[in-house]
Write a protein that holds these residues in place. Structure first.
Motif, PDB file in Angstrom:
ATOM      1  N   MET A  80     -27.914 -95.661  36.316  1.00 56.23           N
ATOM      2  CA  MET A  80     -27.899 -95.805  37.818  1.00 56.23           C
ATOM      3  C   MET A  80     -29.024 -94.770  38.383  1.00 56.23           C
ATOM      4  O   MET A  80     -29.298 -94.546  39.394  1.00 56.23           O
ATOM      5  CB  MET A  80     -26.727 -95.261  38.519  1.00 56.23           C
ATOM      6  CG  MET A  80     -25.441 -96.384  38.154  1.00 56.23           C
ATOM      7  SD  MET A  80     -24.067 -96.101  39.164  1.00 56.23           S
ATOM      8  CE  MET A  80     -23.309 -94.644  38.011  1.00 56.23           C
ATOM      9  N   TRP A  81     -29.833 -94.321  37.267  1.00 55.08           N
ATOM     10  CA  TRP A  81     -31.067 -93.515  37.442  1.00 55.08           C
ATOM     11  C   TRP A  81     -30.568 -92.152  38.375  1.00 55.08           C
ATOM     12  O   TRP A  81     -31.256 -91.613  39.112  1.00 55.08           O
ATOM     13  CB  TRP A  81     -32.279 -94.035  38.312  1.00 55.08           C
ATOM     14  CG  TRP A  81     -32.596 -95.154  37.680  1.00 55.08           C
ATOM     15  CD1 TRP A  81     -32.511 -96.460  37.533  1.00 55.08           C
ATOM     16  CD2 TRP A  81     -33.958 -95.175  36.613  1.00 55.08           C
ATOM     17  NE1 TRP A  81     -33.107 -97.402  36.526  1.00 55.08           N
ATOM     18  CE2 TRP A  81     -34.121 -96.562  36.277  1.00 55.08           C
ATOM     19  CE3 TRP A  81     -34.780 -94.092  36.276  1.00 55.08           C
ATOM     20  CZ2 TRP A  81     -35.085 -96.950  35.456  1.00 55.08           C
ATOM     21  CZ3 TRP A  81     -35.818 -94.417  35.383  1.00 55.08           C
ATOM     22  CH2 TRP A  81     -36.138 -95.606  34.946  1.00 55.08           C
ATOM     23  N   LYS A  82     -29.327 -91.762  37.899  1.00 57.97           N
ATOM     24  CA  LYS A  82     -28.962 -90.492  38.867  1.00 57.97           C
ATOM     25  C   LYS A  82     -29.424 -89.178  38.252  1.00 57.97           C
ATOM     26  O   LYS A  82     -29.673 -89.277  36.894  1.00 57.97           O
ATOM     27  CB  LYS A  82     -27.314 -90.492  38.512  1.00 57.97           C
ATOM     28  CG  LYS A  82     -26.659 -91.625  39.527  1.00 57.97           C
ATOM     29  CD  LYS A  82     -25.023 -91.444  39.722  1.00 57.97           C
ATOM     30  CE  LYS A  82     -25.025 -90.157  40.598  1.00 57.97           C
ATOM     31  NZ  LYS A  82     -23.478 -90.166  40.868  1.00 57.97           N
ATOM     32  N   SER A  83     -29.580 -88.299  38.842  1.00 60.25           N
ATOM     33  CA  SER A  83     -30.063 -86.991  38.444  1.00 60.25           C
ATOM     34  C   SER A  83     -28.991 -85.876  38.410  1.00 60.25           C
ATOM     35  O   SER A  83     -29.447 -84.678  38.464  1.00 60.25           O
ATOM     36  CB  SER A  83     -31.146 -86.574  39.420  1.00 60.25           C
ATOM     37  OG  SER A  83     -32.477 -87.284  39.359  1.00 60.25           O
ATOM     38  N   GLU A  84     -27.920 -86.211  38.612  1.00 59.20           N
ATOM     39  CA  GLU A  84     -26.830 -85.321  38.645  1.00 59.20           C
ATOM     40  C   GLU A  84     -25.543 -85.903  38.177  1.00 59.20           C
ATOM     41  O   GLU A  84     -25.462 -86.901  37.993  1.00 59.20           O
ATOM     42  CB  GLU A  84     -26.501 -84.766  39.963  1.00 59.20           C
ATOM     43  CG  GLU A  84     -25.973 -85.849  41.201  1.00 59.20           C
ATOM     44  CD  GLU A  84     -24.361 -86.053  41.082  1.00 59.20           C
ATOM     45  OE1 GLU A  84     -23.785 -84.970  40.489  1.00 59.20           O
ATOM     46  OE2 GLU A  84     -24.102 -86.862  41.594  1.00 59.20           O
ATOM     47  N   GLU A  85     -24.528 -84.996  37.665  1.00 64.22           N
ATOM     48  CA  GLU A  85     -23.421 -85.335  36.935  1.00 64.22           C
ATOM     49  C   GLU A  85     -22.373 -84.511  37.516  1.00 64.22           C
ATOM     50  O   GLU A  85     -22.333 -83.202  37.583  1.00 64.22           O
ATOM     51  CB  GLU A  85     -23.266 -85.209  35.432  1.00 64.22           C
ATOM     52  CG  GLU A  85     -23.700 -86.660  34.866  1.00 64.22           C
ATOM     53  CD  GLU A  85     -22.987 -86.886  33.703  1.00 64.22           C
ATOM     54  OE1 GLU A  85     -23.338 -87.819  32.959  1.00 64.22           O
ATOM     55  OE2 GLU A  85     -22.054 -85.893  33.242  1.00 64.22           O
ATOM     56  N   ASN A  86     -20.896 -84.900  37.636  1.00 63.33           N
ATOM     57  CA  ASN A  86     -19.650 -84.159  37.979  1.00 63.33           C
ATOM     58  C   ASN A  86     -20.218 -83.252  39.181  1.00 63.33           C
ATOM     59  O   ASN A  86     -19.783 -82.048  39.010  1.00 63.33           O
ATOM     60  CB  ASN A  86     -19.327 -83.478  36.737  1.00 63.33           C
ATOM     61  CG  ASN A  86     -17.978 -83.006  37.022  1.00 63.33           C
ATOM     62  OD1 ASN A  86     -17.188 -83.326  37.819  1.00 63.33           O
ATOM     63  ND2 ASN A  86     -17.485 -81.914  36.076  1.00 63.33           N
ATOM     64  N   ASN A  87     -20.306 -83.957  40.533  1.00 66.44           N
ATOM     65  CA  ASN A  87     -20.641 -83.136  41.544  1.00 66.44           C
ATOM     66  C   ASN A  87     -21.532 -81.767  41.324  1.00 66.44           C
ATOM     67  O   ASN A  87     -21.296 -80.920  41.829  1.00 66.44           O
ATOM     68  CB  ASN A  87     -19.258 -82.647  42.006  1.00 66.44           C
ATOM     69  CG  ASN A  87     -19.251 -82.012  43.367  1.00 66.44           C
ATOM     70  OD1 ASN A  87     -20.199 -82.364  44.071  1.00 66.44           O
ATOM     71  ND2 ASN A  87     -18.541 -81.346  43.656  1.00 66.44           N
TER      72      ASN A  87
END
Length: 403
Positions: A80-87
């Motif tokens: 999903m091309w996200k730049s963060e994990e777990n808040n």
């Protein structure tokens, strides 16, 4: 209608079966740690909160196929091309390196901590010098950038204020953030991608900077011929795609990949004695640099990618120990020094051992004695405090507090 209800019942049954199976497997996985916790604690009512917290940690740390779930989750985030994990517990910068961060409105107040370092200096013997060595933050100013919306923790600004307070108190400082981008090491290779530590070559560069700083304080240079600070006099053994660091262990290898690791140790003859103690665990070793100060277990262990005991960074000095004593038998007339440190300084200290006589190393998290008392009663030429910007918190300064 009958077929529809039958499918729903089968689906519900299979779902419950999966939940029950996972529950049983998790119970089996965590039974041993839970039993150990329960049998090692006194059931005092005041300890109930701590006991519950420890049991919760035991269960969370021993989830069945925990890292399989971590990797699957991380893979989905990367798709999903996200730049963060777990808040925002772990975030990616624009280069793809992982960071710990949090939402902050500005730098942290650290005057109480700098006062403790000043109190330590006042407690030392008159002939013992004190230097604060500020190791760099993974967010390298002038290079690192975050995607829009990723929070910044102001670690560098906190370190700026902390060093300014020390300088006002007359404490000698060495800021290793300065000159980092001119070190000759490509900026992308200064830190690991999946770990908060600097790479071993960066630590070796810092060792050279520290020697240069000390040469300005003592009449006799530590390395007059620039032999020990020349990396060409060291073996550099590369290990490719072998290391998943602390941040990668939280996000999984599919979120940011794996790191290369360089093992660096002297080509020249060395002779050491090495002692460490943490709690009830202690050991003593003798021999060459690579025999006494290194453990190759993390590099050789198979199938333990996420096992903390296989952390490649802990190859040097056996990682974080309560107290360490290193004696360079080939340099009996050299400086006797002491480090109060966090983990970032470990490989730098290892390399410094080549140009001094003795090094004591104390990790404030694991040493149970009185640090100021130890420093004042031990024959020392120099004491270094080296706590990185992210660790400028009370846990790392358990001394010199005002009553």
């Amino acid at each position: 209608m009958h077929n529809f209800l039958g499918k729903k019942r089968i689906t519900a049954f299979l779902f419950i079966l999966v939940l029950v199976t996972l529950s049983v497997l998790n119970m089996i996985q965590s039974f041993g740690p839970i039993k150990q916790t329960l049998t090692s604690r006194d059931y005092d009512i005041s300890e109930t909160k701590g006991l519950i917290h420890q049991l919760d940690a035991d269960i969370n740390e021993h989830v069945f196929e925990k890292f399989g779930f971590v990797e699957a989750y991380g893979y989905l985030q990367s798709l999903m091309w996200k730049s963060e994990e777990n808040n925002f517990e772990v975030v990616k910068d624009m280069e793809g390196k992982l960071h710990y961060t949090y939402f902050a409105n500005g730098p942290t107040y650290t005057k109480d901590l700098s006062d403790r370092v000043a109190a330590l200096g006042a407690h030392l013997a008159p002939q013992t010098k004190l230097t604060y060595v500020m190791t760099p933050d993974k967010y390298v100013r002038g290079y690192t950038t975050f995607p829009e919306g990723i929070p910044y923790n102001y670690n560098n600004e906190t370190a700026d204020g902390f060093l300014a307070n020390l300088e006002q108190d007359g404490i000698d400082t060495l800021d290793l953030r300065e000159g980092l981008l001119e070190s000759g090491i490509p900026a992308k290779d200064l830190f690991f991608t999946t770990d908060h530590h600097w790479k071993i070559k960066t630590a070796f560069w810092a060792f050279g900077q520290l020697v240069n700083h000390l040469d300005g304080m003592y009449a006799k240079p530590l390395d007059p011929d620039h032999y020990y600070t020349d990396i060409h006099n060291y073996n550099v053994i590369p290990y490719e795609d072998i290391f998943i660091g602390s941040q990668g262990r939280k996000a999984g290898k599919y979120f940011a990949g794996a790191d290369d690791f360089d093992l660096i140790y002297p080509k020249f003859k060395t002779n050491y004695s090495f002692y460490f103690k943490t709690g009830e665990t202690e050991a003593a070793l003798n021999g060459r640099f690579e025999d006494a100060l290194l453990t190759t277990y993390p590099l050789n262990v198979q199938g333990a990618t996420y096992d903390l005991t296989a952390d490649k960074y802990f190859t040097y000095l056996y990682g974080n120990q309560g107290i360490v004593h290193v004696v360079n038998k080939d340099n009996p007339d050299g400086l006797k020094v002491m480090f109060i440190k966090d983990s970032l300084a470990v490989p730098m200290i290892s390399f410094l051992s080549t140009v001094v006589s003795e090094i004591y190393v104390i990790d404030p998290r694991y040493y149970t004695g009185d640090i100021m008392d130890f420093a004042s009663k031990t024959e020392l030429d120099h004491v270094f405090v080296s706590i990185s910007p992210q660790d400028l918190v009370e846990e790392f300064f358990p001394y010199g507090a005002k009553n």
